[in-house]
Write a protein that holds these residues in place. Structure first.
Motif, PDB file in Angstrom:
ATOM      1  N   PRO A  28       0.805  -1.234   0.000  1.00 35.52           N
ATOM      2  CA  PRO A  28       0.000   0.000   0.000  1.00 35.52           C
ATOM      3  C   PRO A  28       0.832   1.275   0.000  1.00 35.52           C
ATOM      4  CG  PRO A  28      -0.946  -1.603   1.509  1.00 35.52           C
ATOM      5  CD  PRO A  28       0.357  -2.180   1.044  1.00 35.52           C
ATOM      6  N   ASP A  29       2.019   1.268   0.613  1.00 29.35           N
ATOM      7  CA  ASP A  29       2.807   2.486   0.699  1.00 29.35           C
ATOM      8  C   ASP A  29       4.136   2.405  -0.048  1.00 29.35           C
ATOM      9  OD1 ASP A  29       4.054   0.665   2.305  1.00 29.35           O
ATOM     10  OD2 ASP A  29       4.360   2.028   4.000  1.00 29.35           O
ATOM     11  N   SER A  30       4.353   1.370  -0.850  1.00 28.38           N
ATOM     12  CA  SER A  30       5.631   1.246  -1.552  1.00 28.38           C
ATOM     13  C   SER A  30       5.524   0.230  -2.678  1.00 28.38           C
ATOM     14  CB  SER A  30       6.746   0.826  -0.594  1.00 28.38           C
ATOM     15  OG  SER A  30       6.484  -0.472  -0.079  1.00 28.38           O
ATOM     16  N   CYS A  31       6.511   0.258  -3.568  1.00 29.68           N
ATOM     17  CA  CYS A  31       6.616  -0.766  -4.606  1.00 29.68           C
ATOM     18  C   CYS A  31       8.084  -0.882  -5.017  1.00 29.68           C
ATOM     19  CB  CYS A  31       5.729  -0.456  -5.809  1.00 29.68           C
ATOM     20  SG  CYS A  31       6.110   1.082  -6.654  1.00 29.68           S
ATOM     21  N   ALA A  32       8.485  -2.092  -5.349  1.00 30.60           N
ATOM     22  CA  ALA A  32       9.859  -2.366  -5.745  1.00 30.60           C
ATOM     23  C   ALA A  32       9.842  -3.265  -6.967  1.00 30.60           C
ATOM     24  CB  ALA A  32      10.635  -3.030  -4.606  1.00 30.60           C
ATOM     25  N   SER A  33      10.861  -3.132  -7.807  1.00 30.28           N
ATOM     26  CA  SER A  33      10.915  -3.953  -9.015  1.00 30.28           C
ATOM     27  C   SER A  33      12.358  -4.202  -9.415  1.00 30.28           C
ATOM     28  CB  SER A  33      10.155  -3.285 -10.168  1.00 30.28           C
ATOM     29  OG  SER A  33      10.803  -2.091 -10.556  1.00 30.28           O
ATOM     30  N   ILE A  34      12.574  -5.304 -10.125  1.00 29.18           N
ATOM     31  CA  ILE A  34      13.872  -5.635 -10.712  1.00 29.18           C
ATOM     32  C   ILE A  34      13.620  -6.099 -12.142  1.00 29.18           C
ATOM     33  CG2 ILE A  34      15.894  -7.147 -10.628  1.00 29.18           C
ATOM     34  CD1 ILE A  34      15.527  -7.366  -7.640  1.00 29.18           C
ATOM     35  N   ALA A  79      17.089  -2.002 -10.894  1.00 30.85           N
ATOM     36  CA  ALA A  79      16.322  -2.194  -9.670  1.00 30.85           C
ATOM     37  C   ALA A  79      15.812  -0.839  -9.205  1.00 30.85           C
ATOM     38  CB  ALA A  79      17.185  -2.836  -8.583  1.00 30.85           C
ATOM     39  N   SER A  80      14.557  -0.772  -8.774  1.00 31.60           N
ATOM     40  CA  SER A  80      13.970   0.495  -8.356  1.00 31.60           C
ATOM     41  C   SER A  80      13.074   0.291  -7.139  1.00 31.60           C
ATOM     42  CB  SER A  80      13.162   1.125  -9.496  1.00 31.60           C
ATOM     43  OG  SER A  80      12.074   0.288  -9.867  1.00 31.60           O
TER      44      SER A  80
END
Length: 276
Positions: free
Chosen positions: A167-173, A184-185
């Motif tokens: 809900p308060d963040s997202c990450a990706s590779i 990566a972000s």
């Protein structure tokens, strides 16, 4: 449509938008109007360096079909037609440009509660084919993309990625460029409306041992004003101020500066978008 994992193109998109969307060193003026028949007409003028260009676009929706036609000053006519739910849980997009008759493409998207698939094929004698697949949920998704050239019989690209969304963040590779690069972000939202956020992104290119690290953020000063900034390890600094002058009319001022070459003059851009 389903509430599945989203398209492969959505992996890393939130970080990319925070670091690139609306940043410009050009002068751009946009006016949008709506006719009584429900047609949205947008006129755009762009000055880039000493070159000025412009276009007029018309967007019309009828039931499950959307027509988007654009005319530009280079005498090109671009048309995109989108059909939703021709078949259950699908979206079909056909696009072409005149006079470049080899630019036509047909894309079919399929949405499922736990997977999405897309296939894009060129509408010409030697078509290229792009295929993507994503599996998972809105919280975690794994995806892959491949491009194939039917003329040479070789793959033009293959990419794989993973995203995790909270809900308060997202990450990706993302592993792209046929395995030669990795990106990566991470995005962290600072308010419930997700207008204020901080972002970090690192890109590694294995063939050249080159690393690029970027940080940035967006801050909603109030419900009308947005401030954005970004900086990478090569010294490129960007800043943006966007203000809603009147309802649905945005004034955007952005600039970019090479901090490692301060003797060079910075580049600034201006975007004025007016909508009724």
């Amino acid at each position: 449509m389903s509430k599945g994992p989203g398209l492969f193109a959505d992996i890393g998109k939130k970080a990319k938008d925070l670091l690139t969307k609306d940043y410009t060193s050009d002068q751009k003026f946009t006016v949008s109007t709506y006719t009584g028949a429900g047609v949205a007409v947008t006129s755009t003028a762009l000055k880039k360096g000493g070159l000025s260009t412009g276009d007029i676009a018309a967007l019309y929706k009828y039931k499950n079909t959307q027509f988007d036609v654009k005319f530009d000053t280079d005498s090109n006519i671009s048309t995109t037609i989108t059909f939703t739910e021709i078949l259950p849980s699908t979206k079909t997009i056909a696009s072409f440009k005149v006079p470049d008759y080899n630019s036509g493409k047909l894309e079919v998207q399929y949405f499922h509660d736990h997977a999405t698939f897309t296939t894009t094929i060129g509408l010409n004698q030697k078509p290229g084919v792009d295929v993507t697949a994503t599996i998972g949920t809105p919280a975690i998704a794994f995806g892959a993309e491949a491009g194939y050239d039917t003329t040479s019989g070789k793959f033009t690209k293959y990419t794989a990625g993973i995203s995790v969304t909270k809900p308060d963040s997202c990450a990706s590779i993302l592993l792209g460029d046929k395995g030669d690069s990795m990106k990566a972000s991470y995005v962290h939202y600072l308010d419930q409306q997700k207008k204020s956020a901080a972002v970090g992104e690192i890109t590694r290119r294995f063939s050249t041992n080159e690393n690029t690290f970027s940080v940035g953020g967006a801050y909603a000063a109030d419900h009308l004003t947005l401030i954005k900034a970004k900086l990478n390890n090569h010294g490129r600094l960007g800043a943006l101020l966007q203000h809603e002058v009147i309802p649905k009319s945005l004034l955007t001022i952005s600039g970019e500066l090479d901090t490692k070459a301060l003797e060079k003059s910075p580049r600034f851009g201006l975007i004025l978008a007016l909508k009724p």
